[in-house]
Write an enzyme that holds these catalytic residues in place. Structure first.
Site, PDB file in Angstrom:
ATOM      1  N   ASP A 103       0.772  -1.261  -0.015  1.00 48.48           N
ATOM      2  CA  ASP A 103      -0.037  -0.036   0.064  1.00 48.48           C
ATOM      3  C   ASP A 103       1.038   1.267  -0.002  1.00 48.48           C
ATOM      4  O   ASP A 103       2.034   1.379   0.473  1.00 48.48           O
ATOM      5  CB  ASP A 103      -0.735   0.105   1.237  1.00 48.48           C
ATOM      6  CG  ASP A 103      -2.102  -0.844   1.216  1.00 48.48           C
ATOM      7  OD1 ASP A 103      -2.150  -1.779   0.406  1.00 48.48           O
ATOM      8  OD2 ASP A 103      -2.827  -0.929   2.382  1.00 48.48           O
ATOM      9  N   ASP A 104       0.382   2.475  -0.484  1.00 49.16           N
ATOM     10  CA  ASP A 104       0.696   3.635  -0.126  1.00 49.16           C
ATOM     11  C   ASP A 104       1.765   4.196  -1.350  1.00 49.16           C
ATOM     12  O   ASP A 104       2.066   5.467  -1.117  1.00 49.16           O
ATOM     13  CB  ASP A 104       1.396   3.874   1.337  1.00 49.16           C
ATOM     14  CG  ASP A 104       0.335   3.891   2.197  1.00 49.16           C
ATOM     15  OD1 ASP A 104      -0.718   3.415   2.138  1.00 49.16           O
ATOM     16  OD2 ASP A 104       0.750   4.135   3.517  1.00 49.16           O
TER      17      ASP A 104
ATOM     18  N   HIS B 290      -6.047   2.737  -3.722  1.00 46.89           N
ATOM     19  CA  HIS B 290      -5.856   3.244  -2.249  1.00 46.89           C
ATOM     20  C   HIS B 290      -6.169   4.440  -2.085  1.00 46.89           C
ATOM     21  O   HIS B 290      -5.572   5.115  -1.160  1.00 46.89           O
ATOM     22  CB  HIS B 290      -4.504   2.754  -1.840  1.00 46.89           C
ATOM     23  CG  HIS B 290      -4.156   2.745  -0.259  1.00 46.89           C
ATOM     24  ND1 HIS B 290      -4.852   1.694   0.437  1.00 46.89           N
ATOM     25  CD2 HIS B 290      -3.273   3.290   0.571  1.00 46.89           C
ATOM     26  CE1 HIS B 290      -4.755   2.056   1.754  1.00 46.89           C
ATOM     27  NE2 HIS B 290      -3.463   2.711   1.574  1.00 46.89           N
TER      28      HIS B 290
ATOM     29  N   HIS C  38      -5.050   9.407   0.203  1.00 48.30           N
ATOM     30  CA  HIS C  38      -4.921   8.474   1.304  1.00 48.30           C
ATOM     31  C   HIS C  38      -5.640   9.045   2.334  1.00 48.30           C
ATOM     32  O   HIS C  38      -5.146   9.488   3.673  1.00 48.30           O
ATOM     33  CB  HIS C  38      -3.386   8.193   1.922  1.00 48.30           C
ATOM     34  CG  HIS C  38      -3.171   7.104   2.505  1.00 48.30           C
ATOM     35  ND1 HIS C  38      -3.704   6.951   3.941  1.00 48.30           N
ATOM     36  CD2 HIS C  38      -2.758   5.921   2.575  1.00 48.30           C
ATOM     37  CE1 HIS C  38      -3.333   6.021   4.554  1.00 48.30           C
ATOM     38  NE2 HIS C  38      -2.918   5.198   3.462  1.00 48.30           N
TER      39      HIS C  38
ATOM     40  N   TYR D  36      -6.465   2.152   6.091  1.00 49.04           N
ATOM     41  CA  TYR D  36      -6.789   1.656   7.505  1.00 49.04           C
ATOM     42  C   TYR D  36      -7.936   0.489   7.675  1.00 49.04           C
ATOM     43  O   TYR D  36      -8.131   0.181   8.584  1.00 49.04           O
ATOM     44  CB  TYR D  36      -7.366   2.885   8.358  1.00 49.04           C
ATOM     45  CG  TYR D  36      -6.688   4.115   8.035  1.00 49.04           C
ATOM     46  CD1 TYR D  36      -5.368   4.439   8.687  1.00 49.04           C
ATOM     47  CD2 TYR D  36      -7.135   5.039   7.398  1.00 49.04           C
ATOM     48  CE1 TYR D  36      -4.514   5.469   8.117  1.00 49.04           C
ATOM     49  CE2 TYR D  36      -6.587   6.519   7.213  1.00 49.04           C
ATOM     50  CZ  TYR D  36      -5.345   6.601   7.581  1.00 49.04           C
ATOM     51  OH  TYR D  36      -4.617   7.756   7.232  1.00 49.04           O
TER      52      TYR D  36
ATOM     53  N   HIS E 223       4.369  -1.839   2.976  1.00 47.78           N
ATOM     54  CA  HIS E 223       4.045  -0.656   2.535  1.00 47.78           C
ATOM     55  C   HIS E 223       5.402  -0.720   1.590  1.00 47.78           C
ATOM     56  O   HIS E 223       6.386  -0.523   2.327  1.00 47.78           O
ATOM     57  CB  HIS E 223       4.039   0.622   3.536  1.00 47.78           C
ATOM     58  CG  HIS E 223       2.720   0.325   4.277  1.00 47.78           C
ATOM     59  ND1 HIS E 223       2.550  -0.751   5.165  1.00 47.78           N
ATOM     60  CD2 HIS E 223       1.343   0.858   3.945  1.00 47.78           C
ATOM     61  CE1 HIS E 223       1.078  -0.456   5.682  1.00 47.78           C
ATOM     62  NE2 HIS E 223       0.547   0.481   5.024  1.00 47.78           N
TER      63      HIS E 223
END
Ligand code: ZN
Length: 221
Positions: free
Chosen positions: A28-29, A79, A83, A120, A170
């Protein structure tokens, strides 16, 4: 092993071993130039596909990395654009976060079903209604962002992982990339096969449904 060809997603075929589990590495991210490009290079050497849930605002300028992901047989998902927690949003704001990111991905990769991982893991009725695809969560979370301790992150995954698990990492931290590669080597040596989330579902006979949350795809349901 038997060769399984999947028409969806990256179109990659997967060599399935006679025994050993299936597992999905997810990131992610990102994308982040330094860390994501190093990760991709190292995953390619190991012939390990992964699934990347990307932040839309990080896409401009990194289009080549996203094309590289697809060429390597990785799965690409969304995603949000900034964010943000997507619960409690209006449909308009939800579309600005999710739809806008999907438009960017379609401009780079073409038509596709870019699955959602909400930041989250927060999901509410609006998210389920507007997701336009399955909602992919995870079953193994080493909290790699917390202390960035490679050894601890690797142990937190390798000591707990089971067949069908979805591992959350991540790709914006050097420590997470180092950990991911050690995890890949450890699990490969133990007979696990890495697949994308989409391949994992397909190989387990599951057709993920829009608006439904998935944490893992173990054998036998
Ligand atoms: Zn995130």
């Amino acid at each position: 092993g038997r060769e399984i060809a999947l028409t969806a997603g990256g179109g990659a075929s997967v060599e399935l071993p006679e025994e050993g589990g299936l597992v999905a590495l997810t990131f992610d991210d990102g994308p982040r130039r330094d860390t994501t490009s190093w990760l991709l290079e190292q995953l390619e050497l190991r012939e390990v596909p992964a699934t990347f849930f990307m932040v839309g605002s990080r896409i401009p300028g990194n289009e080549d990395l996203i094309r590289q992901m697809k060429e390597q047989g990785c799965q690409i998902g969304v995603h949000t654009y900034d964010h943000v927690d997507v619960t409690g949003l209006s449909q308009t704001d939800f579309d600005l976060q999710i739809g806008k990111t999907r438009i960017l991905l379609r401009e780079i990769l073409g038509e596709g079903n870019y699955w959602l991982r909400p930041p989250y893991g927060f999901v509410d009725q609006g998210v389920r209604t507007w997701s336009e695809g399955p909602i992919i969560l995870w079953s193994v979370d080493p909290e790699d962002w917390k202390d960035r301790d490679v050894h601890r992150i690797v142990s937190a995954v390798t000591e707990h992982v089971k067949d069908g698990d979805i591992i959350l990492l991540h790709d914006i931290y050097d420590s997470s990339v180092d950990a991911a590669l050690a995890i890949a080597d450890n699990l490969t040596a133990r007979g696990f096969t890495f697949v994308t989330v989409e391949q994992l579902a397909a190989l387990r006979g599951v057709s993920p449904q829009a608006g439904v949350k998935y944490h893992k795809f173990p054998a036998g349901g």
